[in-house]
Design a protein around this motif. Structure first.
Motif, mmCIF file in Angstrom:
data_model
loop_
_atom_site.group_PDB
_atom_site.id
_atom_site.type_symbol
_atom_site.label_atom_id
_atom_site.label_comp_id
_atom_site.label_asym_id
_atom_site.label_seq_id
_atom_site.Cartn_x
_atom_site.Cartn_y
_atom_site.Cartn_z
ATOM 1 N N UNK A 136 3.056 -7.623 -9.645
ATOM 2 C CA UNK A 136 2.797 -9.048 -9.365
ATOM 3 C C UNK A 136 3.729 -9.609 -8.288
ATOM 4 N N UNK A 137 5.029 -9.240 -8.362
ATOM 5 C CA UNK A 137 5.976 -9.772 -7.382
ATOM 6 C C UNK A 137 5.640 -9.231 -5.990
ATOM 7 N N UNK A 190 12.321 -7.276 3.563
ATOM 8 C CA UNK A 190 11.762 -6.582 2.400
ATOM 9 C C UNK A 190 11.749 -5.079 2.650
ATOM 10 N N UNK A 191 11.473 -4.686 3.907
ATOM 11 C CA UNK A 191 11.443 -3.249 4.166
ATOM 12 C C UNK A 191 12.847 -2.638 4.158
ATOM 13 N N UNK A 192 13.858 -3.452 4.430
ATOM 14 C CA UNK A 192 15.233 -2.940 4.321
ATOM 15 C C UNK A 192 15.520 -2.486 2.894
ATOM 16 N N UNK A 193 14.926 -3.196 1.920
ATOM 17 C CA UNK A 193 15.085 -2.792 0.527
ATOM 18 C C UNK A 193 14.634 -1.351 0.337
ATOM 19 N N UNK A 204 4.010 -17.374 -5.543
ATOM 20 C CA UNK A 204 4.142 -16.421 -4.437
ATOM 21 C C UNK A 204 5.455 -16.642 -3.698
ATOM 22 N N UNK A 234 0.926 4.859 -5.298
ATOM 23 C CA UNK A 234 1.950 5.508 -4.481
ATOM 24 C C UNK A 234 3.334 5.083 -4.964
ATOM 25 N N UNK A 260 6.487 7.200 -6.753
ATOM 26 C CA UNK A 260 7.912 7.104 -6.411
ATOM 27 C C UNK A 260 8.749 6.823 -7.648
ATOM 28 N N UNK A 308 12.803 -3.105 -8.521
ATOM 29 C CA UNK A 308 13.323 -3.556 -7.226
ATOM 30 C C UNK A 308 13.102 -2.478 -6.170
ATOM 31 N N UNK A 361 2.605 -10.825 -4.710
ATOM 32 C CA UNK A 361 2.944 -12.220 -4.403
ATOM 33 C C UNK A 361 3.618 -12.337 -3.041
ATOM 34 N N UNK A 362 4.577 -11.429 -2.776
ATOM 35 C CA UNK A 362 5.255 -11.472 -1.473
ATOM 36 C C UNK A 362 4.252 -11.210 -0.350
ATOM 37 N N UNK A 388 9.315 -2.260 -5.130
ATOM 38 C CA UNK A 388 8.789 -3.522 -4.600
ATOM 39 C C UNK A 388 8.384 -3.427 -3.120
ATOM 40 N N UNK A 396 8.211 -15.328 -5.744
ATOM 41 C CA UNK A 396 8.276 -13.870 -5.663
ATOM 42 C C UNK A 396 9.057 -13.448 -4.416
ATOM 43 N N UNK A 397 8.745 -14.111 -3.286
ATOM 44 C CA UNK A 397 9.458 -13.786 -2.054
ATOM 45 C C UNK A 397 10.943 -14.085 -2.196
#
Lengths: 331, 284
Positions: A105-106, A130-133, B25, A247, A251, A193, A109-110, A196, B28-29
């Motif tokens: 969901x998170x 977000x991709x750095x995560x 949303x 996918x 992971x 996390x 949502x992002x 995500x 979430x971000x």
């Protein structure tokens, strides 16, 4: 004159020879290069074959000793050499599924925020963040989970869960026991996390493939943004989103270091999500170098084989879904 | 009148629903960004506290005394180099086959599928594979086994990016080269590779970023080593494995070093991926 003519003829003869030679050389190097690349492609296949082969070979002892009972056995005792994979399989599946319940969901949502709401100027920076995560190595999640996140959960979230959900009939068992900090729930949260960014980046990519015309028609009918997302964007991209989530699940199932730090490494099935548990990868990581004897090593490699089979099935399903999507797009 | 009231009420409900979902949303971000900030913040605070010049000049200490991370840093560099040197050519060649020769052949589609699976296969299983393949026959853990384990992780990353990048090279470029009479292998090596070079370098950088943080495949291939060691035939320390060992220990000095190592790894990994990203952004 004739001398000259002869000479040129001889020259051109030599040239013709050398040209033929050059062509032959080209042809040879062409074939060599083509075969070399082909061989490299076949080596990739052999890698997978080798992985499966070595896992089966390495775990032969345990299959001979326990047979199918290895899957269902609940005791893991190196001293008496009784090995059962059930606690590790249970921990792996529960922690990953729980992580997905939190992260999907998170993550979606992002992705919705990034594609529908976010001001243009912020899209790229937030997307990169977000991709750095995803770029942070798993051992960092582990050390952070152990020293920062687990004590935080132990002091705040877990007592709260015990006080509230621990009294709800039906959920009592899941939130029973003292707040250890480390345990199945903590592992799931850290995993959530970690996966995500995978969910977000794939969802965002497939959301962007929705033809603007479709969305604009829905807006034109008076739909709100949420209704457009719910009834146009998500149905249109369902296969891709599910593929992306699978996918991410793949992971999560195979994740080792982050989980090893925070799962508690107790090789038993406890009903409570707050209790220490173990996963397949955490058991292997913790015990492999200390394992003595063929049966113990074999049991750990057998666990590896089970893990590989589970992730293989999940990842294949995910890839097939995404592949079907690509073929649809190609048409 | 009642009719329009009902309609208005329904519209109000829909608008409220929209606001609720859109707020969720945004929340979430915010959660995602907060997590990144929390992790990086903790890492910088704890890591900088543990960082000192000794980290780069001294060996890993015995429990309870101060020391540095020189041997794991060198070990990580050596094994990463082996991983890249072994894995890159294989990945580039296989990627070339998929993009230039195989394209739609059966072999190519099978390899593509298998490669995607290898790309996200659990890295601990790769460690078990190399253990069975190299450590058990050789009879001891070694740096070279660790490097090879890392190369198994490099191959799928490089293969994937190579194929993608070669496919982006316009067909006219190849045709122009063919028209000059160049043989196919030369067209690929001199023209196509050159056109796709930045993208392929990006792939290698991403692979380096990926393996420099990998721990699981090294645990039982390279093992660990408390002393400085440049011999590939012996157990070799690496930053991730040392972090794992030190962080799990009860000693304060070891834990501080683990945080310092964690900061070093993260900075180099994120630095590499930002470099890779800016390279590919430059291109487009």
């Amino acid at each position: 004159m004739t001398d000259i003519a002869l000479k040129t003829a001889a020259d051109s003869g030599i040239k013709r020879d050398s040209r033929a030679e050059a062509l032959a050389r080209f042809r040879l190097s062409d074939t060599l290069f083509a075969q070399l690349t082909r061989a490299a492609a076949i080596v990739v296949l052999l890698l997978l074959g080798g992985v499966i082969q070595s896992l089966i070979n390495g775990s032969l002892a345990v299959w001979q000793e326990f047979g199918f009972g290895f899957f269902t056995g609940t005791s893991w005792n190196p001293v008496t050499e009784r090995f059962g994979a059930a606690p590790a399989i249970y921990g792996t599946l529960v922690s990953s599924v729980l992580a997905m319940l939190i992260a999907v969901p998170i993550g979606i949502g992002i992705a919705v925020f990034l594609t529908e709401l976010c001001p243009m100027a912020l899209r790229r920076p937030i997307g990169i963040a977000v991709e750095l995560l995803a770029g942070i190595p798993s051992i960092i999640y582990g050390i952070w989970g152990l020293f920062i996140f687990a004590p935080f959960l132990q002091a705040t979230v877990q007592p709260f869960l015990i006080a509230t959900l621990g009294n709800v009939p039906g959920l009592q068992g899941l939130f029973a026991g003292p707040p250890y900090g480390i345990g199945l729930l903590t592992a799931s949260l850290v995993l959530a996390v970690m996966v995500l960014p995978f969910i977000t980046s794939i969802s965002r990519d497939v959301f962007e493939t929705v033809p603007p015309m479709l969305k604009e028609s829905a807006y034109g009918l008076g739909c709100t943004t949420w209704e457009v997302v719910r009834h146009v964007v998500i149905p249109y991209t369902r296969t891709g989103v599910i593929g992306g989530c699978m996918l991410a699940l793949g992971r999560a199932l195979g994740e080792t270091m982050a989980v090893t730090f925070v799962v508690g490494n107790a090789n038993k099935i406890a009903g409570s999500l707050l209790a220490p548990a173990t996963t397949i990868s955490a058991t292997i990581a913790n015990e492999f170098t200390e394992a003595t004897g063929d049966l113990y090593t074999g049991a750990l490699i057998g666990l590896g084989l089970i893990l590989f089979m589970i992730t293989f099935v999940v990842l294949s399903a995910a890839r097939l879904m995404l592949l079907r999507l690509e073929m649809k797009k190609g048409k | 009148m009642a009719f329009t009231d009902a309609k208005l009420a329904k519209y109000g409900r829909r608008a409220r629903g929209n606001r609720v979902w859109m707020t969720l949303c945004m929340a979430a971000t915010a959660v995602g960004l907060a997590m990144l900030a929390l992790i990086l913040g903790a890492l910088v605070m704890k890591g900088v506290a543990g960082l000192s010049p000794r980290v780069f000049t001294e060996m890993t200490p015995p429990p309870g005394s101060a020391g540095g991370l020189l041997n794991p840093i060198v070990g990580s560099l050596i094994m990463t180099a082996i991983g890249v040197v072994v894995g890159t050519p294989l990945g580039v060649l296989a990627g070339t086959y998929l993009a230039e020769y195989g394209q739609h052949s059966r072999l190519a589609s099978v390899v593509r599928f298998i490669n995607d699976i290898l790309l996200s296969a659990p890295s601990i299983v790769i460690g078990l594979f190399i253990y069975e393949l190299m450590v058990r026959p050789m009879g001891h853990f070694s740096g070279i086994a660790g490097g090879v384990a890392l190369s198994v992780i490099v191959v799928p990353v490089v293969l994937r990016t190579t194929e993608d990048m070669l496919r982006l090279v316009p067909g006219q470029l190849r045709e122009a080269a063919f028209a000059l009479g160049m043989p196919r292998s030369l067209v690929i090596r001199r023209v196509v590779y050159k056109a796709a070079r930045t993208g392929m370098v990006t792939g290698v950088l991403l692979a380096v970023a990926r393996i420099s943080g990998e721990t699981a495949p090294l645990l039982f291939t390279a093992l660990n080593n408390q002393f400085f060691n440049a011999s590939l035939n012996q157990p070799m320390a690496s930053l991730p494995v040392v972090i794992f060992q030190f962080a799990m220990s009860p000693y304060k000095e070891w834990q501080d070093l683990a945080w310092a190592g964690a900061l070093l790894i993260t900075v180099s990994v994120l630095g590499l991926s930002i470099l890779a990203r800016s390279l590919s952004a430059q291109r487009s």
